[in-house]
Design a protein around this motif. Structure first.
Motif, mmCIF file in Angstrom:
data_model
loop_
_atom_site.group_PDB
_atom_site.id
_atom_site.type_symbol
_atom_site.label_atom_id
_atom_site.label_comp_id
_atom_site.label_asym_id
_atom_site.label_seq_id
_atom_site.Cartn_x
_atom_site.Cartn_y
_atom_site.Cartn_z
ATOM 1 N N ALA A 104 0.854 -1.188 0.000
ATOM 2 C CA ALA A 104 0.000 0.000 0.000
ATOM 3 C C ALA A 104 0.889 1.237 0.000
ATOM 4 O O ALA A 104 2.012 1.198 0.493
ATOM 5 C CB ALA A 104 -0.887 0.000 1.238
ATOM 6 N N GLY A 105 0.383 2.324 -0.549
ATOM 7 C CA GLY A 105 1.189 3.550 -0.552
ATOM 8 C C GLY A 105 0.741 4.527 -1.601
ATOM 9 O O GLY A 105 -0.419 4.521 -2.021
ATOM 10 N N LEU A 110 -3.319 -6.503 6.094
ATOM 11 C CA LEU A 110 -3.197 -5.785 4.821
ATOM 12 C C LEU A 110 -2.664 -4.384 5.102
ATOM 13 O O LEU A 110 -3.256 -3.644 5.903
ATOM 14 C CB LEU A 110 -4.569 -5.671 4.148
ATOM 15 C CG LEU A 110 -5.213 -6.982 3.694
ATOM 16 C CD1 LEU A 110 -6.670 -6.765 3.335
ATOM 17 C CD2 LEU A 110 -4.457 -7.555 2.505
ATOM 18 N N PRO A 111 -1.569 -4.018 4.454
ATOM 19 C CA PRO A 111 -1.045 -2.675 4.696
ATOM 20 C C PRO A 111 -1.998 -1.611 4.165
ATOM 21 O O PRO A 111 -2.746 -1.851 3.217
ATOM 22 C CB PRO A 111 0.268 -2.667 3.908
ATOM 23 C CG PRO A 111 0.122 -3.727 2.883
ATOM 24 C CD PRO A 111 -0.795 -4.757 3.454
ATOM 25 N N THR A 112 -1.998 -0.456 4.788
ATOM 26 C CA THR A 112 -2.789 0.678 4.277
ATOM 27 C C THR A 112 -1.816 1.759 3.824
ATOM 28 O O THR A 112 -0.662 1.782 4.264
ATOM 29 C CB THR A 112 -3.729 1.249 5.361
ATOM 30 O OG1 THR A 112 -2.929 1.716 6.441
ATOM 31 C CG2 THR A 112 -4.703 0.209 5.866
ATOM 32 N N PRO A 113 -2.253 2.656 2.963
ATOM 33 C CA PRO A 113 -1.300 3.637 2.412
ATOM 34 C C PRO A 113 -0.674 4.549 3.467
ATOM 35 O O PRO A 113 0.486 4.925 3.358
ATOM 36 C CB PRO A 113 -2.157 4.450 1.438
ATOM 37 C CG PRO A 113 -3.322 3.592 1.115
ATOM 38 C CD PRO A 113 -3.578 2.761 2.319
ATOM 39 N N PHE A 114 -1.430 4.927 4.479
ATOM 40 C CA PHE A 114 -0.920 5.988 5.354
ATOM 41 C C PHE A 114 -0.875 5.652 6.835
ATOM 42 O O PHE A 114 -0.457 6.471 7.648
ATOM 43 C CB PHE A 114 -1.786 7.255 5.180
ATOM 44 C CG PHE A 114 -1.887 7.693 3.766
ATOM 45 C CD1 PHE A 114 -0.769 8.136 3.081
ATOM 46 C CD2 PHE A 114 -3.099 7.629 3.091
ATOM 47 C CE1 PHE A 114 -0.863 8.522 1.762
ATOM 48 C CE2 PHE A 114 -3.188 8.023 1.769
ATOM 49 C CZ PHE A 114 -2.068 8.469 1.102
ATOM 50 N N ALA A 127 -13.200 3.300 -0.453
ATOM 51 C CA ALA A 127 -12.075 3.432 -1.398
ATOM 52 C C ALA A 127 -12.420 2.844 -2.765
ATOM 53 O O ALA A 127 -12.049 3.407 -3.790
ATOM 54 C CB ALA A 127 -10.844 2.745 -0.837
ATOM 55 N N ASP A 128 -13.098 1.706 -2.790
ATOM 56 C CA ASP A 128 -13.385 1.098 -4.091
ATOM 57 C C ASP A 128 -14.881 0.970 -4.376
ATOM 58 O O ASP A 128 -15.267 0.630 -5.494
ATOM 59 C CB ASP A 128 -12.702 -0.272 -4.222
ATOM 60 C CG ASP A 128 -13.092 -1.238 -3.111
ATOM 61 O OD1 ASP A 128 -14.063 -0.956 -2.390
ATOM 62 O OD2 ASP A 128 -12.432 -2.281 -2.971
ATOM 63 N N GLY A 129 -15.732 1.234 -3.372
ATOM 64 C CA GLY A 129 -17.180 1.145 -3.587
ATOM 65 C C GLY A 129 -17.658 -0.257 -3.903
ATOM 66 O O GLY A 129 -18.765 -0.453 -4.375
ATOM 67 N N GLY A 158 -5.566 -10.127 -4.746
ATOM 68 C CA GLY A 158 -6.325 -8.990 -5.248
ATOM 69 C C GLY A 158 -6.336 -7.807 -4.307
ATOM 70 O O GLY A 158 -5.559 -7.723 -3.344
ATOM 71 N N GLU A 159 -7.275 -6.885 -4.598
ATOM 72 C CA GLU A 159 -7.410 -5.680 -3.773
ATOM 73 C C GLU A 159 -8.030 -6.043 -2.425
ATOM 74 O O GLU A 159 -8.465 -7.182 -2.207
ATOM 75 C CB GLU A 159 -8.268 -4.659 -4.512
ATOM 76 C CG GLU A 159 -7.606 -4.191 -5.795
ATOM 77 C CD GLU A 159 -8.355 -3.051 -6.444
ATOM 78 O OE1 GLU A 159 -8.423 -1.978 -5.835
ATOM 79 O OE2 GLU A 159 -8.864 -3.226 -7.548
#
Lengths: 315, 326
Positions: free
Chosen positions: A251-252, B8-12, B92-94, B107-108
């Motif tokens: 993620a990032g 699951l990693p998250t962006p922030f 985020a993806d609906g 996958g996502e």
């Protein structure tokens, strides 16, 4: 042009929600096909809306010139409230209309709408084009996606549409509730065009597809052909094994280094991924080929698509 | 035992973590309980936490009358992003989590979560999905099934709820958890009750007792007491053709006059619709037939042609028709 409302429901606060079909027809004996153009099933995908707006202008002129040999039906706003609010889903119900098609759904306004649209298309069409843009994240080169089961019938039609590529992919259960699959299962050939990115209009792509649809109408005998078009692209035909997807390893923030439509060489840098610990990782092309999908929305989760490449065949 | 099964990693920020609870002997047949597929289905989450508390106390010996013989696996919270945002879908993806099965481990986020649920429940013998009504509606506690074969009927009988509704088959069902569990030969039922974004404690208690009864009947849970229950709840099985939807013929504000879970007479007033500007009564909503009120509109603003209520009707037996039987 004749306009007809095929579905209407009164809203609590004002004007009704209506789905309108605009029809253009030959004045004399009809020898050509009945072609339907549908757009706006997802309210944030605006390319199709613009394409239909432009095509309707052209069709009005051609109708006045008696150049129509068949019928063209345009459904420019299949999900009006979602279009009004710029959302993918019908906002009041949080429903994706393009996941409600099929014969046996339970009652809801969304399924009533999809039933009405499907029935109207079935009774008025020999061929359907369903326009979509991509989602919020990905930019797509103009392309037509075809489920393997319908390849034989659809590829020759798709080749007329001036798209960059035709992607034949395997069937998945999720497609069974879409408009395209339901029409194709009902033996009405339906092309699903995907181009650009949601909430934006890419004029170049739109012009390219408008030309393609006019060519399709001419080649199927719906519209009189004045002179053969020489400017129609010969699209790449991709089988499932000819598409490489680059997924995000973490993620990032994805910061792209390339542009869509570029020919990539294996090892080329596609972009950088900056993760939450500020580590930067280069995203590299795993193969050579045409970059036809690229992530535009930088925030990404693990496993999310960053790019798709049409793999270049090596001789 | 609470166990992390997916990170699951998250962006922030901090990663998303999917947890499962497990109780009992892993060598015995297992029951899977899944709630929180939609972020606003809080009733199922509450029910799952009630069960977690109960099963913890059984395992710890605080309930000396009970012994856990089988295994229970629960996923109280699945659609982590949606729950964190207080929304039905992950913003985020609906994507609709319950249209993402069987998922994809590579996958996502939504697909990876769906895949993890299938992976960790694939060997279960029974599966119960705990959910609320669709947006804007309230459900009476009831069982939903995709099929009504003898094994599923037995499962329903052991749940001791009066109402079992067979769902109309739909193309979208193929990507739901219930369908995918059936593909794994897991005996599956959906327990639906209440409305999104709310918790109805009374309804939760009904379903809690239902699941406890089910576990006892199937031998997952042993009760040393020899208690004879006075209630003889026999389920009514309603095939799809027994659904009667009642629609709004006007748009406005719907004011209900009945409660879900009650019998309705033919001609009974269900509610009324009033105009938003004048307040005038536009329409009185009348039951077209008698039946059990399974689903009722909760959110008052309605569009024309929307369903306001679902009645389940039963075919009358010849005993009800013959004059000397009355």
């Amino acid at each position: 042009m004749q306009s007809q409302c095929i579905f209407a429901t009164q809203t609590p606060v004002g004007p009704p929600v209506e789905i309108i079909r605009h029809s253009f027809s030959a004045n004399a004996k009809k020898t050509g096909k009945r072609v339907s153009l549908v757009t706006g099933l997802h309210g944030d995908e605006l390319e199709g809306l613009y394409i239909c707006h432009r095509l309707m202008g052209i069709l009005k002129e051609r109708e006045a010139q008696n150049a129509l040999q068949g019928e063209v039906h345009v459904y420019p706003a299949a999900n009006p409230q979602a279009l009004d609010s710029g959302t993918r889903l019908w906002p009041f119900f949080s429903v994706d209309i393009n996941r409600t098609f099929g014969e046996n759904n339970t009652h809801s306004l969304a399924t009533d709408l999809s039933k009405a649209l499907l029935a109207d298309l079935k009774s008025n069409s020999d061929l359907v084009v369903d326009f979509h843009a991509s989602n919020l994240q990905l930019m797509e080169l103009p392309q037509i996606r075809i489920i393997k089961d319908f390849e034989k019938k659809l590829v020759p039609l798709a080749q007329l549409c001036n798209v960059d590529l035709i992607w034949v992919h395997p069937h998945a259960d999720i497609f069974e509730s879409t408009l395209g699959t339901n029409l194709n299962q009902a033996k009405i050939p339906t092309l699903v065009i995907e181009a650009g990115i949601c909430l934006r209009i890419n004029k170049t792509y739109c012009e390219q597809i408008i030309l393609g649809i006019l060519n399709l109408l001419e080649q199927t005998g719906t519209l009189q052909c004045t002179e053969p078009r020489t400017d129609i692209k010969n699209p790449k035909l991709l089988q499932p094994h000819q598409v490489a997807m680059v997924q995000s390893p973490n993620a990032g923030l994805f910061v792209k280094s390339v542009e869509i439509g570029q020919a990539l060489q294996k090892g080329d840098k596609i972009g950088d991924l900056i993760d939450s610990s500020q580590k930067q990782k280069e995203i590299i092309a795993p193969c050579s080929g045409l970059l036809f999908t690229l992530r535009e929305y930088p925030t990404t989760g693990q496993g999310a698509p960053l790019a798709r490449i049409a793999i270049e065949e090596t001789s | 035992m609470k166990e992390k099964v997916l990170t699951l990693p998250t962006p922030f920020g901090a990663p998303l973590e999917l947890y499962k609870n497990t109780w009992g002997n892993p060598n015995n047949e297992a029951l899977a309980l899944v709630s929180g597929l939609h972020g606003d289905h809080l009733q199922g989450i509450h029910l799952n936490l009630q069960l977690a508390q109960f099963l913890d106390s059984v395992v710890e010996g605080s309930h000396p009358d009970y012994t856990l013989k089988g295994q229970v696996i629960s996923f109280p919270v699945v659609n982590l992003n949606a729950i964190q945002c207080g929304s039905r879908l992950a913003p985020a993806d609906g994507m609709d989590m319950n249209l993402a099965f069987p998922g994809n481990p590579q996958g996502e986020t939504t697909e990876a979560l769906a895949s993890a649920i299938i992976t960790h429940t694939a060997e279960c013998y029974w599966g119960l999905i705990l959910q609320s009504a669709p947006p804007h509606y309230e459900d009476a506690p009831h069982i939903q099934t995709l099929q009504l074969d003898s094994s599923t009927k037995k499962l329903c009988r052991n749940l001791k709820l009066e109402t079992v509704r067979q769902l109309k088959p739909s193309p979208a069902h193929k990507v739901t958890l219930a369908y995918q569990w059936q593909q794994h030969d897991i005996l599956t039922a959906i327990l639906s009750s209440g409305s999104p974004r709310t918790v109805n404690i009374q309804q939760c208690e009904t379903l809690f007792q239902s699941i406890i009864h089910f576990m006892k009947a199937e031998g997952i849970l042993k009760d040393r007491r020899k208690i004879k229950t006075n209630t003889t709840t026999k389920p009514h099985f309603y095939p799809p053709e027994n659904d009667v939807s009642i629609f709004a013929n006007t748009a406005g504000m719907f004011l209900k006059e009945v409660k879900v879970g009650t019998p309705i007479e033919k001609g009974q007033t269900i509610g009324e619709i009033r105009d938003l500007y004048s307040g005038k009564r536009l329409e009185e909503i009348i039951a077209p037939t008698e039946g059990f009120l399974l689903t009722l509109r909760q959110y008052p603003i309605v569009y024309e042609k929307e369903p306001l209520a679902t009645l389940l009707t039963a075919k009358k037996s010849w005993r009800n028709i013959l004059p000397w039987s009355k």
